[in-house]
Design a protein around this motif. Structure first.
Motif, mmCIF file in Angstrom:
data_model
loop_
_atom_site.group_PDB
_atom_site.id
_atom_site.type_symbol
_atom_site.label_atom_id
_atom_site.label_comp_id
_atom_site.label_asym_id
_atom_site.label_seq_id
_atom_site.Cartn_x
_atom_site.Cartn_y
_atom_site.Cartn_z
ATOM 1 N N SER A 141 24.458 -27.246 14.393
ATOM 2 C CA SER A 141 24.424 -26.769 15.777
ATOM 3 C C SER A 141 25.826 -26.752 16.379
ATOM 4 O O SER A 141 26.159 -25.866 17.182
ATOM 5 N N ILE A 142 26.643 -27.724 15.991
ATOM 6 C CA ILE A 142 28.008 -27.791 16.520
ATOM 7 C C ILE A 142 28.814 -26.586 16.047
ATOM 8 O O ILE A 142 29.530 -25.950 16.828
ATOM 9 N N LEU A 143 28.699 -26.267 14.773
ATOM 10 C CA LEU A 143 29.429 -25.115 14.234
ATOM 11 C C LEU A 143 28.955 -23.819 14.877
ATOM 12 O O LEU A 143 29.769 -22.939 15.205
ATOM 13 N N LEU A 144 27.649 -23.695 15.062
ATOM 14 C CA LEU A 144 27.120 -22.490 15.709
ATOM 15 C C LEU A 144 27.593 -22.372 17.151
ATOM 16 O O LEU A 144 27.890 -21.278 17.631
ATOM 17 N N SER A 145 27.656 -23.499 17.848
ATOM 18 C CA SER A 145 28.077 -23.461 19.257
ATOM 19 C C SER A 145 29.523 -22.979 19.389
ATOM 20 O O SER A 145 29.858 -22.247 20.323
ATOM 21 N N VAL A 146 30.357 -23.393 18.451
ATOM 22 C CA VAL A 146 31.763 -22.956 18.494
ATOM 23 C C VAL A 146 31.854 -21.441 18.314
ATOM 24 O O VAL A 146 32.611 -20.760 19.003
ATOM 25 N N LYS A 147 31.051 -20.918 17.392
ATOM 26 C CA LYS A 147 31.094 -19.486 17.091
ATOM 27 C C LYS A 147 30.409 -18.639 18.163
ATOM 28 O O LYS A 147 30.828 -17.514 18.435
ATOM 29 N N ARG A 148 29.370 -19.175 18.789
ATOM 30 C CA ARG A 148 28.568 -18.374 19.699
ATOM 31 C C ARG A 148 28.886 -18.614 21.177
ATOM 32 O O ARG A 148 28.915 -17.673 21.976
ATOM 33 N N VAL A 149 29.113 -19.859 21.551
ATOM 34 C CA VAL A 149 29.251 -20.186 22.976
ATOM 35 C C VAL A 149 30.640 -19.863 23.515
ATOM 36 O O VAL A 149 30.770 -19.220 24.573
ATOM 37 N N TYR A 150 31.667 -20.280 22.819
ATOM 38 C CA TYR A 150 33.017 -20.126 23.364
ATOM 39 C C TYR A 150 33.414 -18.673 23.615
ATOM 40 O O TYR A 150 34.033 -18.370 24.635
ATOM 41 N N PRO A 151 33.094 -17.738 22.728
ATOM 42 C CA PRO A 151 33.413 -16.336 23.054
ATOM 43 C C PRO A 151 32.751 -15.856 24.353
ATOM 44 O O PRO A 151 33.362 -15.106 25.123
ATOM 45 N N GLN A 152 31.525 -16.302 24.585
ATOM 46 C CA GLN A 152 30.840 -15.882 25.809
ATOM 47 C C GLN A 152 31.439 -16.548 27.047
ATOM 48 O O GLN A 152 31.548 -15.930 28.104
ATOM 49 N N LEU A 153 31.811 -17.808 26.921
ATOM 50 C CA LEU A 153 32.471 -18.482 28.040
ATOM 51 C C LEU A 153 33.792 -17.803 28.386
ATOM 52 O O LEU A 153 34.093 -17.546 29.568
ATOM 53 N N GLU A 154 34.580 -17.501 27.376
ATOM 54 C CA GLU A 154 35.868 -16.852 27.605
ATOM 55 C C GLU A 154 35.687 -15.465 28.212
ATOM 56 O O GLU A 154 36.440 -15.065 29.111
ATOM 57 N N HIS A 155 34.698 -14.728 27.747
ATOM 58 C CA HIS A 155 34.436 -13.401 28.299
ATOM 59 C C HIS A 155 34.007 -13.497 29.763
ATOM 60 O O HIS A 155 34.469 -12.713 30.604
ATOM 61 N N TYR A 156 33.156 -14.445 30.063
ATOM 62 C CA TYR A 156 32.661 -14.633 31.430
ATOM 63 C C TYR A 156 33.812 -14.957 32.377
ATOM 64 O O TYR A 156 33.923 -14.397 33.472
ATOM 65 N N ILE A 157 34.686 -15.857 31.957
ATOM 66 C CA ILE A 157 35.813 -16.278 32.797
ATOM 67 C C ILE A 157 36.817 -15.144 32.973
ATOM 68 O O ILE A 157 37.300 -14.882 34.079
ATOM 69 N N LYS A 158 37.121 -14.453 31.892
ATOM 70 C CA LYS A 158 38.094 -13.367 31.957
ATOM 71 C C LYS A 158 37.576 -12.193 32.770
ATOM 72 O O LYS A 158 38.312 -11.600 33.574
ATOM 73 N N GLU A 159 36.314 -11.847 32.588
ATOM 74 C CA GLU A 159 35.731 -10.701 33.285
ATOM 75 C C GLU A 159 35.735 -10.913 34.787
ATOM 76 O O GLU A 159 35.975 -9.979 35.562
ATOM 77 N N ARG A 160 35.514 -12.158 35.227
ATOM 78 C CA ARG A 160 35.457 -12.462 36.656
ATOM 79 C C ARG A 160 36.781 -12.993 37.195
ATOM 80 O O ARG A 160 36.869 -13.376 38.356
ATOM 81 N N ARG A 161 37.760 -13.057 36.327
ATOM 82 C CA ARG A 161 39.112 -13.484 36.696
ATOM 83 C C ARG A 161 39.079 -14.847 37.374
ATOM 84 O O ARG A 161 39.651 -15.068 38.447
ATOM 85 N N LEU A 162 38.410 -15.788 36.741
ATOM 86 C CA LEU A 162 38.277 -17.131 37.278
ATOM 87 C C LEU A 162 39.398 -18.028 36.779
ATOM 88 O O LEU A 162 39.888 -17.863 35.662
ATOM 89 N N CYS A 163 39.773 -18.974 37.599
ATOM 90 C CA CYS A 163 40.720 -20.015 37.192
ATOM 91 C C CYS A 163 39.876 -21.211 36.765
ATOM 92 O O CYS A 163 39.462 -22.027 37.596
ATOM 93 N N ALA A 164 39.565 -21.303 35.480
ATOM 94 C CA ALA A 164 38.652 -22.321 34.968
ATOM 95 C C ALA A 164 39.282 -23.040 33.783
ATOM 96 O O ALA A 164 39.691 -22.413 32.821
ATOM 97 N N HIS A 165 39.320 -24.347 33.819
ATOM 98 C CA HIS A 165 39.882 -25.183 32.758
ATOM 99 C C HIS A 165 39.722 -26.639 33.165
ATOM 100 O O HIS A 165 39.559 -26.925 34.362
ATOM 101 N N PRO A 166 39.773 -27.578 32.225
ATOM 102 C CA PRO A 166 39.693 -27.425 30.766
ATOM 103 C C PRO A 166 38.237 -27.261 30.332
ATOM 104 O O PRO A 166 37.332 -27.181 31.167
ATOM 105 N N PHE A 167 37.997 -27.248 29.017
ATOM 106 C CA PHE A 167 36.655 -27.068 28.485
ATOM 107 C C PHE A 167 36.062 -28.427 28.100
ATOM 108 O O PHE A 167 36.665 -29.169 27.329
ATOM 109 N N LEU A 168 34.883 -28.714 28.648
ATOM 110 C CA LEU A 168 34.214 -29.980 28.366
ATOM 111 C C LEU A 168 32.922 -29.735 27.595
ATOM 112 O O LEU A 168 32.220 -28.756 27.843
#
Length: 305
Positions: A141-168
């Motif tokens: 599940s950890i390996l899948l989360s890295v491959k699946r979740v982080y790209p979506q988080l990055e896309h969400y933040i970039k698309e909305r131009r959010l100042c978001a950090h760090p990742f927990l």
């Protein structure tokens, strides 16, 4: 002989079905809903160890932390974008949550972590964060989360131009809860990160002092790590993924990143033509105003810079 072949085929098919079931159970097709709102954790106190190096090595710290406090929720904080920062320079903190909200940490458990070399720190409760969750059923599940979740988080933040950090990442209740603060980000940087950035800033200042180009030696921004230094826990640090200029936290009132800031040109950096026009204007104004007014006006210019 045909019986052996048939047996091997059956065993192979069963193995494939078992593997497929394992991957599906681990969260291969789980829906990922990225939202903005209250994060899954409140104010927390946690024991942690800080490391600098490839994120894949963080698993050892998770094991060590879980060994001391089995059953406690575990937390990982990742400060750098591994796509932009070399693995050897990536910074992270891993540990266990000792208390949440107004609850107090167990003194005996606290001593056990400190005896094993863990430090203790607190994160505040924030009302705005980018959040999502992923099933935590197996190690895969950890390996899948890295491959699946982080790209979506990055896309969400970039698309909305959010100042978001760090990742927990918070592991509890059969889920991996992901949280990226949108306010008070500076409070989520453990002291070791500030120490590293302070050393980098001092090196940068020392280099600037000897640079014949006349570069500003008072910059608090480290271009290598992408973190804005501040001794105040109320000030935001710039995200590691944003390397062009520091971004300061605007608190709960405005948590969107800047869409492109224009830099005000100081009066003493104006071109010759602009300076001549300014001198002419000042000369004309001086014939109409008393000598006390210009003093106040120049003070206002200095105060704005």
């Amino acid at each position: 002989m045909p019986d052996w072949v048939s047996l091997c085929v059956v065993v192979s098919l069963l193995s494939l079905l078992t593997l497929a079931s394992y991957i599906l159970y681990s969260g291969l097709l789980s829906e990922i809903a990225v939202l903005t709102g209250r994060p899954p954790i409140k104010k927390i106190t946690f024991a942690y160890k800080f490391k600098q190096g490839p994120y894949r090595n963080s698993g050892q710290l998770f094991k060590e932390s879980n060994y001391i406090g089995p059953g406690l929720a575990e937390i990982g904080v990742f400060y750098d974008d591994p796509k932009k920062v070399p693995g050897s320079l990536c910074r992270y903190a891993v540990g266990s949550i000792l208390s949440e909200g107004e609850n107090k940490a167990d003194e005996e458990l606290l001593k056990r972590y400190e005896a094993s070399g863990f430090n203790v720190y607190s994160f505040p409760e924030v009302t705005h964060a980018v959040t999502t969750s992923f099933p935590y059923k197996t190690f895969f599940s950890i390996l899948l989360s890295v491959k699946r979740v982080y790209p979506q988080l990055e896309h969400y933040i970039k698309e909305r131009r959010l100042c978001a950090h760090p990742f927990l990442e918070v592991y509890r209740g059969g889920h991996i809860h992901f949280m990226v603060p949108l306010a008070r980000q500076g409070d989520f940087y453990v002291p070791e990160v500030r120490q590293i950035e302070r050393r980098l800033s001092e090196q940068e200042e020392s280099h600037s002092d000897t640079d014949v180009s006349g570069a500003d030696s008072n910059s608090e921004y480290s271009s290598e790590s992408g973190v804005l230094l501040s001794d105040s826990r109320e000030t935001s640090l710039a995200a590691s993924s944003v390397r062009s200029e520091p971004i300061r936290d605007q608190g709960n009132r405005d948590y969107r990143g800047s869409g492109g800031n224009s830099i005000k040109r100081p009066d003493w950096e104006q071109t010759d033509g602009q300076q001549e026009e300014r001198d002419e204007q000042l000369h004309e104004d001086s014939n109409q105003k008393s000598q006390e007014v210009p003093t106040q006006a120049w003070w206002g210019v200095v105060g704005e810079e």
